[in-house]
Design a protein around this motif. Structure first.
Motif, PDB file in Angstrom:
ATOM      1  N   GLU A  90      33.619  40.219  -3.062  1.00 10.06           N
ATOM      2  CA  GLU A  90      32.865  39.795  -1.847  1.00 10.06           C
ATOM      3  C   GLU A  90      33.141  40.986  -0.808  1.00 10.06           C
ATOM      4  OE1 GLU A  90      33.485  36.308   1.099  1.00 10.06           O
ATOM      5  OE2 GLU A  90      32.233  35.687  -0.574  1.00 10.06           O
ATOM      6  N   HIS A  91      32.120  41.599  -0.080  1.00 16.53           N
ATOM      7  CA  HIS A  91      31.992  42.550   0.830  1.00 16.53           C
ATOM      8  C   HIS A  91      31.082  41.920   2.092  1.00 16.53           C
ATOM      9  CE1 HIS A  91      33.696  46.051  -1.415  1.00 16.53           C
ATOM     10  NE2 HIS A  91      33.466  45.265  -2.314  1.00 16.53           N
ATOM     11  N   SER A  92      31.642  41.923   3.213  1.00 14.34           N
ATOM     12  CA  SER A  92      30.984  41.742   4.464  1.00 14.34           C
ATOM     13  C   SER A  92      30.529  43.174   5.268  1.00 14.34           C
ATOM     14  CB  SER A  92      31.631  40.785   5.386  1.00 14.34           C
ATOM     15  OG  SER A  92      31.089  40.379   6.470  1.00 14.34           O
ATOM     16  N   GLU A  93      28.916  43.478   5.265  1.00 11.28           N
ATOM     17  CA  GLU A  93      28.722  44.610   5.702  1.00 11.28           C
ATOM     18  C   GLU A  93      27.712  44.674   6.778  1.00 11.28           C
ATOM     19  OE1 GLU A  93      30.168  47.260   4.885  1.00 11.28           O
ATOM     20  OE2 GLU A  93      30.976  46.710   2.735  1.00 11.28           O
ATOM     21  N   THR A  94      27.696  45.461   7.651  1.00 11.26           N
ATOM     22  CA  THR A  94      26.735  45.592   8.704  1.00 11.26           C
ATOM     23  C   THR A  94      25.590  46.670   8.571  1.00 11.26           C
ATOM     24  OG1 THR A  94      28.309  44.694  10.405  1.00 11.26           O
ATOM     25  CG2 THR A  94      26.106  45.774  11.296  1.00 11.26           C
ATOM     26  N   LEU A  95      24.454  46.381   8.359  1.00  6.88           N
ATOM     27  CA  LEU A  95      23.575  47.302   8.057  1.00  6.88           C
ATOM     28  C   LEU A  95      22.857  48.143   9.205  1.00  6.88           C
ATOM     29  CD1 LEU A  95      23.561  45.206   5.565  1.00  6.88           C
ATOM     30  CD2 LEU A  95      21.051  45.602   5.253  1.00  6.88           C
ATOM     31  N   GLU A  96      22.512  49.114   8.962  1.00 10.94           N
ATOM     32  CA  GLU A  96      21.929  49.963  10.131  1.00 10.94           C
ATOM     33  C   GLU A  96      20.616  49.956  10.159  1.00 10.94           C
ATOM     34  OE1 GLU A  96      23.055  53.766   9.488  1.00 10.94           O
ATOM     35  OE2 GLU A  96      25.097  53.709   9.425  1.00 10.94           O
ATOM     36  N   THR A  97      19.901  49.972  11.518  1.00  9.98           N
ATOM     37  CA  THR A  97      18.533  49.808  11.596  1.00  9.98           C
ATOM     38  C   THR A  97      17.884  51.130  11.343  1.00  9.98           C
ATOM     39  OG1 THR A  97      18.698  48.143  13.637  1.00  9.98           O
ATOM     40  CG2 THR A  97      16.882  49.293  13.311  1.00  9.98           C
ATOM     41  N   VAL A  98      16.767  51.279  10.401  1.00 13.11           N
ATOM     42  CA  VAL A  98      16.099  52.258  10.083  1.00 13.11           C
ATOM     43  C   VAL A  98      14.680  52.351  10.808  1.00 13.11           C
ATOM     44  CG1 VAL A  98      17.515  52.813   8.130  1.00 13.11           C
ATOM     45  CG2 VAL A  98      15.633  51.347   7.895  1.00 13.11           C
ATOM     46  N   ASN A  99      14.071  50.999  10.795  1.00 13.89           N
ATOM     47  CA  ASN A  99      12.736  51.159  11.519  1.00 13.89           C
ATOM     48  C   ASN A  99      12.691  49.454  12.162  1.00 13.89           C
ATOM     49  OD1 ASN A  99      11.168  53.104  10.306  1.00 13.89           O
ATOM     50  ND2 ASN A  99      11.660  52.430   8.482  1.00 13.89           N
ATOM     51  N   GLU A 100      12.048  49.568  13.140  1.00 11.58           N
ATOM     52  CA  GLU A 100      11.740  48.188  13.839  1.00 11.58           C
ATOM     53  C   GLU A 100      10.188  47.942  13.758  1.00 11.58           C
ATOM     54  OE1 GLU A 100      12.334  46.063  18.374  1.00 11.58           O
ATOM     55  OE2 GLU A 100      12.811  48.037  18.101  1.00 11.58           O
ATOM     56  N   VAL A 101      10.114  46.703  13.535  1.00 15.65           N
ATOM     57  CA  VAL A 101       8.716  46.264  13.191  1.00 15.65           C
ATOM     58  C   VAL A 101       8.538  44.831  14.399  1.00 15.65           C
ATOM     59  CG1 VAL A 101       6.662  45.154  12.125  1.00 15.65           C
ATOM     60  CG2 VAL A 101       8.403  46.745  10.864  1.00 15.65           C
ATOM     61  N   THR A 102       7.470  44.885  15.294  1.00 13.31           N
ATOM     62  CA  THR A 102       7.362  43.778  16.289  1.00 13.31           C
ATOM     63  C   THR A 102       6.000  43.523  16.223  1.00 13.31           C
ATOM     64  OG1 THR A 102       6.452  45.453  17.880  1.00 13.31           O
ATOM     65  CG2 THR A 102       9.036  45.055  17.948  1.00 13.31           C
ATOM     66  N   THR A 103       5.700  42.362  16.598  1.00 14.94           N
ATOM     67  CA  THR A 103       4.234  41.774  16.853  1.00 14.94           C
ATOM     68  C   THR A 103       3.762  42.464  18.264  1.00 14.94           C
ATOM     69  OG1 THR A 103       5.131  39.858  18.091  1.00 14.94           O
ATOM     70  CG2 THR A 103       4.648  39.501  15.698  1.00 14.94           C
ATOM     71  N   GLN A 104       2.500  42.943  18.177  1.00 13.12           N
ATOM     72  CA  GLN A 104       1.918  43.617  19.182  1.00 13.12           C
ATOM     73  C   GLN A 104       0.475  43.214  19.128  1.00 13.12           C
ATOM     74  OE1 GLN A 104       3.376  47.440  19.660  1.00 13.12           O
ATOM     75  NE2 GLN A 104       1.697  48.162  20.396  1.00 13.12           N
ATOM     76  N   VAL A 105      -0.105  43.120  20.450  1.00 12.75           N
ATOM     77  CA  VAL A 105      -1.496  42.934  20.598  1.00 12.75           C
ATOM     78  C   VAL A 105      -1.976  44.058  21.629  1.00 12.75           C
ATOM     79  CG1 VAL A 105      -3.583  41.574  21.443  1.00 12.75           C
ATOM     80  CG2 VAL A 105      -1.582  40.688  19.829  1.00 12.75           C
ATOM     81  N   GLY A 106      -2.923  45.242  21.260  1.00 12.18           N
ATOM     82  CA  GLY A 106      -3.034  46.088  21.981  1.00 12.18           C
ATOM     83  C   GLY A 106      -1.755  47.040  22.291  1.00 12.18           C
ATOM     84  N   GLN A 107      -1.229  47.258  23.678  1.00  7.85           N
ATOM     85  CA  GLN A 107      -0.062  47.663  23.899  1.00  7.85           C
ATOM     86  C   GLN A 107       0.759  46.807  24.278  1.00  7.85           C
ATOM     87  OE1 GLN A 107       0.265  51.036  23.389  1.00  7.85           O
ATOM     88  NE2 GLN A 107      -1.991  51.002  22.625  1.00  7.85           N
ATOM     89  N   SER A 108       0.605  45.339  24.227  1.00  8.12           N
ATOM     90  CA  SER A 108       1.425  44.471  24.698  1.00  8.12           C
ATOM     91  C   SER A 108       2.223  43.653  23.692  1.00  8.12           C
ATOM     92  CB  SER A 108       0.840  43.351  25.478  1.00  8.12           C
ATOM     93  OG  SER A 108       1.508  42.202  25.642  1.00  8.12           O
ATOM     94  N   THR A 109       3.623  43.640  23.799  1.00  6.37           N
ATOM     95  CA  THR A 109       4.503  42.971  22.748  1.00  6.37           C
ATOM     96  C   THR A 109       4.745  41.272  22.869  1.00  6.37           C
ATOM     97  OG1 THR A 109       6.480  43.859  23.908  1.00  6.37           O
ATOM     98  CG2 THR A 109       5.666  45.075  22.009  1.00  6.37           C
ATOM     99  N   GLU A 110       3.972  41.175  24.217  1.00  6.50           N
ATOM    100  CA  GLU A 110       4.244  39.522  24.871  1.00  6.50           C
ATOM    101  C   GLU A 110       3.007  38.903  23.965  1.00  6.50           C
ATOM    102  OE1 GLU A 110       6.637  38.149  26.238  1.00  6.50           O
ATOM    103  OE2 GLU A 110       7.740  40.077  26.144  1.00  6.50           O
ATOM    104  N   ILE A 111       3.076  38.144  23.134  1.00  3.18           N
ATOM    105  CA  ILE A 111       1.854  37.546  22.507  1.00  3.18           C
ATOM    106  C   ILE A 111       1.603  36.015  23.082  1.00  3.18           C
ATOM    107  CG2 ILE A 111       1.244  36.590  20.174  1.00  3.18           C
ATOM    108  CD1 ILE A 111       1.785  39.624  20.389  1.00  3.18           C
ATOM    109  N   THR A 112       0.470  35.903  23.599  1.00  5.51           N
ATOM    110  CA  THR A 112      -0.176  34.949  24.370  1.00  5.51           C
ATOM    111  C   THR A 112      -0.640  33.880  23.244  1.00  5.51           C
ATOM    112  OG1 THR A 112      -2.363  35.793  24.695  1.00  5.51           O
ATOM    113  CG2 THR A 112      -0.804  36.226  26.270  1.00  5.51           C
ATOM    114  N   ALA A 113      -0.998  32.769  23.811  1.00  7.15           N
ATOM    115  CA  ALA A 113      -1.828  31.608  22.896  1.00  7.15           C
ATOM    116  C   ALA A 113      -2.802  32.120  22.120  1.00  7.15           C
ATOM    117  CB  ALA A 113      -1.902  30.426  23.477  1.00  7.15           C
ATOM    118  N   LYS A 114      -3.703  32.994  22.813  1.00  9.22           N
ATOM    119  CA  LYS A 114      -4.808  33.384  22.241  1.00  9.22           C
ATOM    120  C   LYS A 114      -4.535  34.613  21.261  1.00  9.22           C
ATOM    121  CE  LYS A 114      -8.351  34.251  24.949  1.00  9.22           C
ATOM    122  NZ  LYS A 114      -9.379  34.940  25.872  1.00  9.22           N
ATOM    123  N   GLY A 115      -3.338  35.268  21.420  1.00  3.08           N
ATOM    124  CA  GLY A 115      -3.061  36.228  20.374  1.00  3.08           C
ATOM    125  C   GLY A 115      -2.542  35.466  19.354  1.00  3.08           C
ATOM    126  N   THR A 116      -2.070  34.409  19.404  1.00  3.95           N
ATOM    127  CA  THR A 116      -1.352  33.485  18.134  1.00  3.95           C
ATOM    128  C   THR A 116      -2.775  33.107  17.346  1.00  3.95           C
ATOM    129  OG1 THR A 116       0.644  32.743  19.341  1.00  3.95           O
ATOM    130  CG2 THR A 116      -0.433  31.264  17.442  1.00  3.95           C
TER     131      THR A 116
END
Length: 227
Positions: A90-116
């Motif tokens: 058994e090994h407990s390991e912390t993985l490094e971030t290589v890419n980040e993916v976010t939800t986005q509409v246009g240039q905004s990462t804040e998703i409104t009810a309409k975006g949903t």
């Protein structure tokens, strides 16, 4: 030769009729997929229309039509680890971030009810669940416990299927013509709008002897391992 005023007026009328006739022919003879202004102007794109009904019962409703959706398997976290004889288990390991993916509409990462609403249509388009609210792959834990029974060179990974494309917003309206209401109709609101989202996170291990299918997150992890 000098033309009389009557002949000049007649020539202008003939020229105007010919111009209108030429515009009608150009419009009628244009392709079904796009029209041209005056037969030689820029193409007018014909976007897909909503298939759901627009009636008096749902006046004012908003719907989205997904014009494009591209799916890309994406590695988000990774760690290469060498397990030698005597260090299995058994090994407990912390993985490094290589890419980040976010939800986005246009240039905004804040998703409104309409975006949903738009992301619900994206799910139907791609055939699998996606994030429909404000989300990021970096919001989840990157520390996991793994159990290795054989020595070897392994990649510990997390990833997802990233989705991006464009959609169109429509609203159901009923116009008034001469005091008489017209039949309800879907009207396009604005132009094409871009979006980004992603599916559930996948976690696992990959070894040099593994042959995962191309187009999968595991395949991306195998490439990253660099065997």
């Amino acid at each position: 030769m000098r033309l009389s005023r009557t002949k000049i007026h007649r020539a202008l009328r003939i020229g105007a009729v010919a111009l209108v006739a030429g515009m009608l022919v150009a419009t009628a003879g244009g392709p079904a997929s796009a029209d041209r202004w005056g037969g030689g102007g820029p193409l007018i794109p014909q976007y897909p229309k909503p298939t759901k009904p627009c009636s008096a019962a749902n006046l004012g409703e908003t719907t989205f039509v997904v014009n494009a959706a591209e799916v890309n398997p994406t590695l988000t976290h990774f760690l290469a680890i060498h397990i030698t004889a005597g260090t299995t288990g058994e090994h407990s390991e912390t993985l490094e971030t290589v890419n980040e993916v976010t939800t986005q509409v246009g240039q905004s990462t804040e998703i409104t009810a309409k975006g949903t609403l738009g992301f619900v249509e994206v799910q139907a388009k791609v055939g699998f669940s996606v994030q429909t609210t404000t989300s990021s792959t970096n919001s989840t834990s990157v520390t996991d416990t793994w159990n290795f029974s054989l020595p070897g060179y392994y990649g510990l990974y997390k990833g997802t299927r990233a989705v991006e494309g464009t959609w169109l917003e429509y609203q159901c309206y009923q116009l008034q013509g001469g005091g008489v209401p017209t039949h309800p109709h879907w009207f396009q609101v604005g132009g094409l709008e871009s979006y980004k989202t992603f599916s559930v996170l996948e976690a696992g291990t990959i070894g040099c002897a593994d042959t995962p299918p191309s187009g999968s997150v595991r395949f991306q992890a195998r490439l990253y391992l660099g065997c």
